[in-house]
Design an enzyme around this catalytic site. Sequence first.
Site, mmCIF file in Angstrom:
data_model
loop_
_atom_site.group_PDB
_atom_site.id
_atom_site.type_symbol
_atom_site.label_atom_id
_atom_site.label_comp_id
_atom_site.label_asym_id
_atom_site.label_seq_id
_atom_site.Cartn_x
_atom_site.Cartn_y
_atom_site.Cartn_z
ATOM 1 N N SER A 118 0.688 -1.088 -0.039
ATOM 2 C CA SER A 118 -0.146 -0.143 0.184
ATOM 3 C C SER A 118 0.802 1.090 0.029
ATOM 4 C CB SER A 118 -0.866 -0.044 1.416
ATOM 5 O OG SER A 118 -1.152 1.144 1.392
ATOM 6 N N TYR A 138 -1.712 -1.299 10.895
ATOM 7 C CA TYR A 138 -2.121 -1.799 9.558
ATOM 8 C C TYR A 138 -0.766 -1.352 8.632
ATOM 9 C CZ TYR A 138 -3.705 -1.765 4.747
ATOM 10 O OH TYR A 138 -3.698 -1.891 3.376
ATOM 11 N N LYS A 169 2.087 -4.091 6.708
ATOM 12 C CA LYS A 169 2.660 -3.908 5.485
ATOM 13 C C LYS A 169 4.163 -3.786 5.094
ATOM 14 C CE LYS A 169 -1.486 -4.659 3.540
ATOM 15 N NZ LYS A 169 -1.806 -5.832 2.853
ATOM 16 N N TYR A 176 -0.589 -0.154 -3.821
ATOM 17 C CA TYR A 176 -1.625 0.559 -4.042
ATOM 18 C C TYR A 176 -1.859 1.942 -3.585
ATOM 19 C CZ TYR A 176 -3.057 -4.482 -4.322
ATOM 20 O OH TYR A 176 -3.135 -5.888 -4.380
ATOM 21 N N PHE A 177 -2.249 2.850 -4.706
ATOM 22 C CA PHE A 177 -2.840 4.229 -4.098
ATOM 23 C C PHE A 177 -4.183 3.815 -3.763
ATOM 24 C CE2 PHE A 177 0.642 6.913 -3.948
ATOM 25 C CZ PHE A 177 1.749 5.909 -4.366
ATOM 26 N N ASN A 178 -5.395 4.815 -3.995
ATOM 27 C CA ASN A 178 -6.661 4.450 -3.633
ATOM 28 C C ASN A 178 -7.557 3.787 -4.535
ATOM 29 O OD1 ASN A 178 -5.165 6.643 -1.871
ATOM 30 N ND2 ASN A 178 -7.019 6.955 -0.923
ATOM 31 N N ASN A 186 -15.332 3.745 6.339
ATOM 32 C CA ASN A 186 -14.186 4.543 6.717
ATOM 33 C C ASN A 186 -13.648 5.315 5.371
ATOM 34 O OD1 ASN A 186 -14.026 3.650 9.280
ATOM 35 N ND2 ASN A 186 -13.047 1.812 8.478
ATOM 36 N N ASN A 187 -13.782 4.692 4.165
ATOM 37 C CA ASN A 187 -12.769 5.420 3.130
ATOM 38 C C ASN A 187 -14.069 6.245 2.581
ATOM 39 O OD1 ASN A 187 -11.731 2.182 2.847
ATOM 40 N ND2 ASN A 187 -10.392 3.975 2.743
HETATM 41 P P1 NAD Z 1 -10.997 -6.900 1.274
HETATM 42 O O1 NAD Z 1 -11.425 -7.022 2.923
HETATM 43 O O2 NAD Z 1 -12.413 -6.598 0.384
HETATM 44 O O3 NAD Z 1 -10.364 -8.137 0.842
HETATM 45 C C1 NAD Z 1 -9.387 -9.259 1.533
HETATM 46 C C2 NAD Z 1 -9.934 -10.602 1.577
HETATM 47 O O4 NAD Z 1 -9.030 -11.319 2.335
HETATM 48 C C3 NAD Z 1 -11.438 -10.637 1.963
HETATM 49 O O5 NAD Z 1 -12.146 -11.480 1.220
HETATM 50 C C4 NAD Z 1 -11.099 -11.313 3.359
HETATM 51 O O6 NAD Z 1 -12.303 -12.286 3.887
HETATM 52 C C5 NAD Z 1 -9.902 -12.257 3.094
HETATM 53 N N1 NAD Z 1 -9.170 -12.492 4.317
HETATM 54 C C6 NAD Z 1 -8.775 -11.676 5.215
HETATM 55 N N2 NAD Z 1 -8.083 -12.329 6.239
HETATM 56 C C7 NAD Z 1 -7.863 -13.613 5.696
HETATM 57 C C8 NAD Z 1 -7.310 -14.745 6.334
HETATM 58 N N3 NAD Z 1 -6.812 -14.784 7.500
HETATM 59 N N4 NAD Z 1 -7.383 -15.911 5.649
HETATM 60 C C9 NAD Z 1 -8.148 -15.886 4.424
HETATM 61 N N5 NAD Z 1 -8.661 -15.013 3.977
HETATM 62 C C10 NAD Z 1 -8.622 -13.812 4.634
HETATM 63 O O7 NAD Z 1 -9.794 -5.902 0.976
HETATM 64 P P2 NAD Z 1 -9.391 -5.474 -0.420
HETATM 65 O O8 NAD Z 1 -9.750 -3.904 -0.486
HETATM 66 O O9 NAD Z 1 -9.871 -6.221 -1.488
HETATM 67 O O10 NAD Z 1 -7.735 -5.335 -0.148
HETATM 68 C C11 NAD Z 1 -7.380 -6.547 -0.462
HETATM 69 C C12 NAD Z 1 -5.655 -6.391 -0.203
HETATM 70 O O11 NAD Z 1 -5.196 -5.231 -0.722
HETATM 71 C C13 NAD Z 1 -5.713 -6.555 1.224
HETATM 72 O O12 NAD Z 1 -4.229 -6.877 1.728
HETATM 73 C C14 NAD Z 1 -5.291 -4.686 1.762
HETATM 74 O O13 NAD Z 1 -4.629 -4.446 2.829
HETATM 75 C C15 NAD Z 1 -4.478 -4.443 0.388
HETATM 76 N N6 NAD Z 1 -4.891 -2.752 -0.011
HETATM 77 C C16 NAD Z 1 -6.089 -2.433 -0.184
HETATM 78 C C17 NAD Z 1 -6.317 -1.196 -0.500
HETATM 79 C C18 NAD Z 1 -7.760 -0.563 -0.601
HETATM 80 O O14 NAD Z 1 -7.910 0.684 -0.226
HETATM 81 N N7 NAD Z 1 -8.782 -1.202 -0.662
HETATM 82 C C19 NAD Z 1 -5.193 -0.080 -0.451
HETATM 83 C C20 NAD Z 1 -3.927 -0.713 -0.406
HETATM 84 C C21 NAD Z 1 -3.729 -1.959 -0.346
HETATM 85 N N1 UDP Z 2 -12.208 11.568 3.780
HETATM 86 C C1 UDP Z 2 -13.136 12.409 4.333
HETATM 87 N N2 UDP Z 2 -14.462 12.074 4.787
HETATM 88 C C2 UDP Z 2 -14.827 10.543 4.922
HETATM 89 C C3 UDP Z 2 -13.366 9.656 4.549
HETATM 90 C C4 UDP Z 2 -12.380 10.136 4.054
HETATM 91 O O1 UDP Z 2 -13.098 13.460 4.068
HETATM 92 O O2 UDP Z 2 -15.682 10.346 5.435
HETATM 93 C C5 UDP Z 2 -10.777 11.850 3.013
HETATM 94 C C6 UDP Z 2 -9.541 11.621 3.914
HETATM 95 O O3 UDP Z 2 -9.212 12.710 4.965
HETATM 96 C C7 UDP Z 2 -8.551 11.590 2.666
HETATM 97 C C8 UDP Z 2 -9.368 11.063 1.796
HETATM 98 O O4 UDP Z 2 -10.609 11.449 1.934
HETATM 99 O O5 UDP Z 2 -8.005 13.174 2.489
HETATM 100 C C9 UDP Z 2 -9.384 9.613 1.171
HETATM 101 O O6 UDP Z 2 -9.511 9.088 2.544
HETATM 102 P P1 UDP Z 2 -9.704 7.446 2.561
HETATM 103 O O7 UDP Z 2 -9.868 7.038 4.071
HETATM 104 O O8 UDP Z 2 -10.617 6.963 1.521
HETATM 105 O O9 UDP Z 2 -8.222 6.983 1.997
HETATM 106 P P2 UDP Z 2 -6.775 7.170 2.784
HETATM 107 O O10 UDP Z 2 -6.842 8.070 3.672
HETATM 108 O O11 UDP Z 2 -6.171 5.670 3.111
HETATM 109 O O12 UDP Z 2 -5.869 7.844 1.695
#
Ligand code: NAD
Ligand code: UDP
Length: 337
Positions: free
Chosen positions: A123, A147, A151, A175-177, A196-197
Site C-alpha cells: 500500500s 495496519y 505492510k 496500491y494508491f486509492n 471509513n473510506n
Molecule cells: P477486502 O477486505 O475486500 O479483501 C480481503 C479478503 O481477504 C477478504 O475477502 C477477506 O475475507 C480475506 N481474508 C482476510 N483475512 C484472511 C485470512 N486470514 N485468511 C483468508 N482470507 C482472509 O480488501 P481489499 O480492499 O480487496 O484489499 C485486498 C488487499 O489489498 C489487502 O491486503 C489490503 O490490505 C490491500 N490494500 C487495499 C487497499 C484498499 O484501499 N482497498 C489499499 C492498499 C492495499
Molecule cells: N475523507 C473524508 N471524509 C470521509 C472519508 C475520507 O474527508 O468520510 C478524506 C480523507 O481525509 C482523505 C481522503 O478522503 O483525504 C481519502 O480517505 P480514505 O480513507 O478513502 O483513504 P486514505 O486516507 O487511506 O488515503
Amino acid sequence: MILVTGGAGYIGSHTCIELHNAGHDFVVFDNFSNSSSESLNRVAKIIGKEIKLVEGDIRDSAALQQVFDNYDIESVIHFAGLKAVGESVEMPLEYYDNNIVGTLHLCEVMKKNNCKKIVFSSSATVYGDPHTTPIKEDFPLSATNPYGKSKLFIEEILRDLYISDNEWKIVLLRYFNPVGAHKSGLIGEDPNGIPNNLMPFIAQTAVGKREHLSVFGNDYDTHDGTGVRDYIHVIDLSMGHVKAIEKINSVEKVLTVNLGTGKGYSVLDMVQAFEKASGKEIPYKITPRRSGDIAKCFADPSYAKAVLNWEATRDVNEMCEDSWRWQVNNPNGYKND
Ligand code: NAD
Ligand code: UDP
C-alpha cells in the site's frame, strides 16, 4: 494455476475476472472474514464459469496445504489480510497475527511445495507522510499504525526471503486509492458498517443511506484545502496484477511497483465528480482533520509503465459512474441476497 488468497474481497474479486479474461486459471482461498461467497457467485456469473474455491484461513497451514495437494499452484497473488487503519489501532494483535503470521504461514507452505512466485498487496501507506509528491518507489518508508506497519514488515520479510533464496520471484505492488467497480454493476466494494473510506461513504450518501459526508479538514496545503489522493479504478489495479503475474518469471530481486494514476484529486473534486456521475447532490460538512491523515498522496506511475508495461486508463468520471452503478443496484452490498 494461480492461487488468489483473499480472492472474494473487493480487489481480489475484480482481479479474478481480469485473470480469467487474460486466459489464466485460478483458485480462490478465503475465510470470508471480510467478504461473502456471494461476490464469487457474481464473478462466476460474469465470467460464465464456476469458481474454484477453498474456504480457509491463511494462518492454517493444513488448509493451505490442501490447496497445494489439490491444485498445481505455480504462483500466488496474496490479497488476504485485514485493512482498516482505525480498527488496526484498536486491535493491533489481530492485525499482526492475521497479516504477518498469515503471510509467514503462506510463504512456508509455498516453500514446502516449491512454489516461489508471489505478488503481494502492499500500500502507498508505507510511504508515511511523503516529503514531496509524486511518490517514487525509492522514497523513504514509514508507518504510523499497525495496519501500515504490517505492510512494511511483510515487505521486509519478503525481501529477506529473497536474500535467503534467490529463486524466489517477488512483486510488491503498492496500491494508491482503489475505487470503482466492475461495469456489470454486479460486484463492487461492500464495506461493513459505516464506511471509513471516502468513495463508499460518498456513494452511500448519494443513495440516501447517509445524511451527509464529513470532509475531514479544509486547511491542508492543497488546491482547495481538502486532502488529495490518487484514486485508481479497481479494474486498472486488477490489470496491474495480471501484468505482474505475467512478468514474474523475469523478475530479478524484489520488484516494487506503485500502482496509481499519477493524478491527485481532492475530497471536494471527488464530491463534484460523483455528483456529476450520479445526478445526486452530496451534502457535506467540513469537520476537523482526521488524525493520522496526510495532505497529499499521489504516485509517480512511470516505473510501472517501464517494468510492467502497465498504466491506468480509467478517469475519475468512469470511477464514479461505476461506483454509482454498483451502489444503486446493490444498496446493501451483497447482503440483499
Ligand atoms: P477486502 O477486505 O475486500 O479483501 C480481503 C479478503 O481477504 C477478504 O475477502 C477477506 O475475507 C480475506 N481474508 C482476510 N483475512 C484472511 C485470512 N486470514 N485468511 C483468508 N482470507 C482472509 O480488501 P481489499 O480492499 O480487496 O484489499 C485486498 C488487499 O489489498 C489487502 O491486503 C489490503 O490490505 C490491500 N490494500 C487495499 C487497499 C484498499 O484501499 N482497498 C489499499 C492498499 C492495499
Ligand atoms: N475523507 C473524508 N471524509 C470521509 C472519508 C475520507 O474527508 O468520510 C478524506 C480523507 O481525509 C482523505 C481522503 O478522503 O483525504 C481519502 O480517505 P480514505 O480513507 O478513502 O483513504 P486514505 O486516507 O487511506 O488515503
